[in-house]
Scaffold this motif. Structure first.
Motif, PDB file in Angstrom:
ATOM      1  N   GLU A 185       0.830  -1.207   0.000  1.00  0.00           N
ATOM      2  CA  GLU A 185       0.000   0.000   0.000  1.00  0.00           C
ATOM      3  C   GLU A 185       0.865   1.259   0.000  1.00  0.00           C
ATOM      4  OE1 GLU A 185      -3.721   2.102   2.338  1.00  0.00           O
ATOM      5  OE2 GLU A 185      -3.216   0.007   2.711  1.00  0.00           O
ATOM      6  N   HIS A 186       1.974   1.214   0.737  1.00  0.00           N
ATOM      7  CA  HIS A 186       2.883   2.359   0.775  1.00  0.00           C
ATOM      8  C   HIS A 186       3.444   2.640  -0.616  1.00  0.00           C
ATOM      9  CE1 HIS A 186       6.195   4.915   2.293  1.00  0.00           C
ATOM     10  NE2 HIS A 186       5.413   5.085   3.335  1.00  0.00           N
ATOM     11  N   HIS A 187       3.883   1.604  -1.302  1.00  0.00           N
ATOM     12  CA  HIS A 187       4.395   1.757  -2.665  1.00  0.00           C
ATOM     13  C   HIS A 187       3.317   2.270  -3.610  1.00  0.00           C
ATOM     14  CE1 HIS A 187       8.261   0.253  -1.747  1.00  0.00           C
ATOM     15  NE2 HIS A 187       8.448  -0.558  -2.767  1.00  0.00           N
ATOM     16  N   GLU A 188       2.099   1.754  -3.469  1.00  0.00           N
ATOM     17  CA  GLU A 188       1.013   2.218  -4.339  1.00  0.00           C
ATOM     18  C   GLU A 188       0.787   3.721  -4.163  1.00  0.00           C
ATOM     19  OE1 GLU A 188      -1.699  -1.861  -4.719  1.00  0.00           O
ATOM     20  OE2 GLU A 188      -2.117  -0.416  -3.119  1.00  0.00           O
ATOM     21  N   GLY A 189       0.906   4.194  -2.921  1.00  0.00           N
ATOM     22  CA  GLY A 189       0.789   5.629  -2.677  1.00  0.00           C
ATOM     23  C   GLY A 189       1.890   6.416  -3.350  1.00  0.00           C
ATOM     24  N   ALA A 190       3.126   5.899  -3.267  1.00  0.00           N
ATOM     25  CA  ALA A 190       4.253   6.577  -3.909  1.00  0.00           C
ATOM     26  C   ALA A 190       4.083   6.619  -5.418  1.00  0.00           C
ATOM     27  CB  ALA A 190       5.562   5.873  -3.547  1.00  0.00           C
ATOM     28  N   VAL A 191       3.585   5.534  -5.995  1.00  0.00           N
ATOM     29  CA  VAL A 191       3.347   5.500  -7.444  1.00  0.00           C
ATOM     30  C   VAL A 191       2.301   6.541  -7.828  1.00  0.00           C
ATOM     31  CG1 VAL A 191       2.389   4.087  -9.317  1.00  0.00           C
ATOM     32  CG2 VAL A 191       4.084   3.108  -7.748  1.00  0.00           C
ATOM     33  N   GLN A 192       1.265   6.669  -7.008  1.00  0.00           N
ATOM     34  CA  GLN A 192       0.233   7.678  -7.277  1.00  0.00           C
ATOM     35  C   GLN A 192       0.816   9.087  -7.228  1.00  0.00           C
ATOM     36  OE1 GLN A 192      -3.264   7.260  -4.779  1.00  0.00           O
ATOM     37  NE2 GLN A 192      -3.864   9.381  -5.094  1.00  0.00           N
ATOM     38  N   MET A 193       1.640   9.366  -6.236  1.00  0.00           N
ATOM     39  CA  MET A 193       2.267  10.685  -6.125  1.00  0.00           C
ATOM     40  C   MET A 193       3.211  10.943  -7.292  1.00  0.00           C
ATOM     41  SD  MET A 193       3.053  10.416  -2.037  1.00  0.00           S
ATOM     42  CE  MET A 193       4.030  11.920  -1.908  1.00  0.00           C
ATOM     43  N   ALA A 194       3.966   9.912  -7.683  1.00  0.00           N
ATOM     44  CA  ALA A 194       4.907  10.067  -8.785  1.00  0.00           C
ATOM     45  C   ALA A 194       4.190  10.267 -10.112  1.00  0.00           C
ATOM     46  CB  ALA A 194       5.826   8.849  -8.855  1.00  0.00           C
ATOM     47  N   ALA A 195       3.053   9.609 -10.285  1.00  0.00           N
ATOM     48  CA  ALA A 195       2.285   9.776 -11.516  1.00  0.00           C
ATOM     49  C   ALA A 195       1.800  11.222 -11.653  1.00  0.00           C
ATOM     50  CB  ALA A 195       1.102   8.812 -11.541  1.00  0.00           C
ATOM     51  N   ALA A 196       1.390  11.827 -10.535  1.00  0.00           N
ATOM     52  CA  ALA A 196       0.970  13.226 -10.568  1.00  0.00           C
ATOM     53  C   ALA A 196       2.138  14.134 -10.935  1.00  0.00           C
ATOM     54  CB  ALA A 196       0.395  13.631  -9.212  1.00  0.00           C
ATOM     55  N   GLN A 197       3.330  13.798 -10.431  1.00  0.00           N
ATOM     56  CA  GLN A 197       4.523  14.586 -10.772  1.00  0.00           C
ATOM     57  C   GLN A 197       4.860  14.475 -12.251  1.00  0.00           C
ATOM     58  OE1 GLN A 197       6.341  16.808  -9.539  1.00  0.00           O
ATOM     59  NE2 GLN A 197       8.134  16.781 -10.853  1.00  0.00           N
ATOM     60  N   LYS A 198       4.757  13.286 -12.803  1.00  0.00           N
ATOM     61  CA  LYS A 198       5.029  13.103 -14.224  1.00  0.00           C
ATOM     62  C   LYS A 198       4.065  13.920 -15.082  1.00  0.00           C
ATOM     63  CE  LYS A 198       5.846   9.071 -15.913  1.00  0.00           C
ATOM     64  NZ  LYS A 198       5.688   7.642 -16.268  1.00  0.00           N
ATOM     65  N   ALA A 208      12.065  12.821 -14.029  1.00  0.00           N
ATOM     66  CA  ALA A 208      12.804  11.588 -14.266  1.00  0.00           C
ATOM     67  C   ALA A 208      12.773  10.694 -13.031  1.00  0.00           C
ATOM     68  CB  ALA A 208      14.246  11.911 -14.656  1.00  0.00           C
ATOM     69  N   MET A 209      12.943  11.301 -11.842  1.00  0.00           N
ATOM     70  CA  MET A 209      12.866  10.511 -10.612  1.00  0.00           C
ATOM     71  C   MET A 209      11.481   9.906 -10.456  1.00  0.00           C
ATOM     72  SD  MET A 209      13.408  11.544  -6.586  1.00  0.00           S
ATOM     73  CE  MET A 209      15.189  11.756  -6.687  1.00  0.00           C
ATOM     74  N   ALA A 210      10.454  10.685 -10.758  1.00  0.00           N
ATOM     75  CA  ALA A 210       9.089  10.172 -10.664  1.00  0.00           C
ATOM     76  C   ALA A 210       8.899   8.970 -11.584  1.00  0.00           C
ATOM     77  CB  ALA A 210       8.091  11.275 -11.013  1.00  0.00           C
ATOM     78  N   ASP A 211       9.468   9.037 -12.766  1.00  0.00           N
ATOM     79  CA  ASP A 211       9.379   7.911 -13.693  1.00  0.00           C
ATOM     80  C   ASP A 211      10.076   6.684 -13.117  1.00  0.00           C
ATOM     81  OD1 ASP A 211       8.589   6.958 -16.420  1.00  0.00           O
ATOM     82  OD2 ASP A 211      10.751   6.678 -16.604  1.00  0.00           O
ATOM     83  N   ASP A 212      11.245   6.885 -12.490  1.00  0.00           N
ATOM     84  CA  ASP A 212      11.967   5.785 -11.852  1.00  0.00           C
ATOM     85  C   ASP A 212      11.136   5.172 -10.727  1.00  0.00           C
ATOM     86  OD1 ASP A 212      14.154   6.170 -13.502  1.00  0.00           O
ATOM     87  OD2 ASP A 212      15.277   7.352 -12.048  1.00  0.00           O
ATOM     88  N   ILE A 213      10.477   6.023  -9.948  1.00  0.00           N
ATOM     89  CA  ILE A 213       9.665   5.526  -8.836  1.00  0.00           C
ATOM     90  C   ILE A 213       8.500   4.687  -9.350  1.00  0.00           C
ATOM     91  CG2 ILE A 213       8.065   6.259  -7.016  1.00  0.00           C
ATOM     92  CD1 ILE A 213      10.011   8.612  -6.471  1.00  0.00           C
ATOM     93  N   VAL A 214       7.815   5.169 -10.387  1.00  0.00           N
ATOM     94  CA  VAL A 214       6.705   4.412 -10.947  1.00  0.00           C
ATOM     95  C   VAL A 214       7.186   3.048 -11.443  1.00  0.00           C
ATOM     96  CG1 VAL A 214       5.030   4.297 -12.831  1.00  0.00           C
ATOM     97  CG2 VAL A 214       5.322   6.429 -11.551  1.00  0.00           C
ATOM     98  N   THR A 215       8.284   3.034 -12.183  1.00  0.00           N
ATOM     99  CA  THR A 215       8.795   1.783 -12.741  1.00  0.00           C
ATOM    100  C   THR A 215       9.287   0.841 -11.653  1.00  0.00           C
ATOM    101  OG1 THR A 215       9.451   2.902 -14.791  1.00  0.00           O
ATOM    102  CG2 THR A 215      10.489   0.779 -14.315  1.00  0.00           C
ATOM    103  N   GLY A 216      10.148   1.364 -10.780  1.00  0.00           N
ATOM    104  CA  GLY A 216      10.771   0.514  -9.771  1.00  0.00           C
ATOM    105  C   GLY A 216       9.799   0.018  -8.729  1.00  0.00           C
TER     106      GLY A 216
END
Length: 231
Positions: A185-198, A208-216
């Motif tokens: 769930e924590h990772h899913e939240g980070a992916v959501q935040m990173a998607a908004a940044q992208k 670029a970091m947001a893209d790395d977070i979504v992928t990783g």
């Protein structure tokens, strides 16, 4: 935010999953080790990249190319720093409490990837004249689970104090299952935040970091679901 609903769902899932933790993780064997690509390899590009991930077709493409930043970039860094810090706090518990080698390996990779990203984002904020979060603090949340004034408690995927206390008290297979369930769930939240940044950010390295977070972290979510026997 979906905090109330997701927290109740998460707690029910943790309670149910813990009862069968030893059986599920034993069945996984060594399949999960190294299964996710992680995002440790991506943070170096975020901290030093001169090539933004934005394209000319993106609304933020021109700003990304020029190296300027906007309010979304600031919000991303100020939010992701405490979000990452909580992930590090969770991961640090695994060395002494986890029974699964796969869980310990995953926790180590979380630390390896996210600690440098915190340092990178802190540097961005300082260069922009913005105040980064204090080292070791988590705005909006204390360890008792009481929300503060800055709203970090509302960030997607953040654990409350009760969840963290339960994780600290767990050990063995019960810890493994609880850790994986909460970290998903924590990772899913980070992916959501990173998607908004992208979508909305202007600063190339932050995008670029947001893209790395979504992928990783998406890869790590898949790995953790496999360890839980969900895939």
């Amino acid at each position: 935010m979906r905090n109330t609903r997701t927290t109740l769902t998460r707690r029910a899932a943790v309670a149910a999953a813990s009862a069968t933790a030893a059986l599920v993780l034993a069945a996984c064997g060594s399949d999960g080790a190294g299964g996710g690509s992680g995002h440790g390899g991506g943070h170096s590009s975020a901290s030093s990249s001169s090539t933004p991930s934005a394209t000319s077709s993106s609304p933020a493409g021109a700003d990304a190319a020029s190296g300027t930043h906007n309010d979304q970039d600031v919000a991303f860094a100020q939010g992701m720093i405490p979000h990452h810090r909580q992930a590090l706090e969770m991961a640090a518990l695994a060395a002494g409490r986890a029974s699964s080698a796969q869980v310990k390996d995953l926790a180590a990779r979380v630390e390896e990837a996210q600690d440098p990203e915190i340092k990178t984002m802190t540097g961005w904020l300082r260069s922009w004249g913005q105040a980064p979060s204090e080292a070791g603090s988590m705005p909006g949340m204390d360890h008792s689970g009481q929300a503060g004034t800055s709203g970090a408690h509302d960030m997607p995927g953040m654990m409350d104090g009760k969840d963290m206390d339960r994780l600290e008290k767990a050990s063995g297979a019960a810890f493994d299952t609880m850790f994986l369930t909460l970290m998903i769930e924590h990772h899913e939240g980070a992916v959501q935040m990173a998607a908004a940044q992208k979508e909305k950010g202007a600063y190339g390295p932050a995008r670029a970091m947001a893209d790395d977070i979504v992928t990783g972290q998406s890869a790590e979510i898949a790995e953790m679901r496999k360890l839980l026997g969900e895939d």
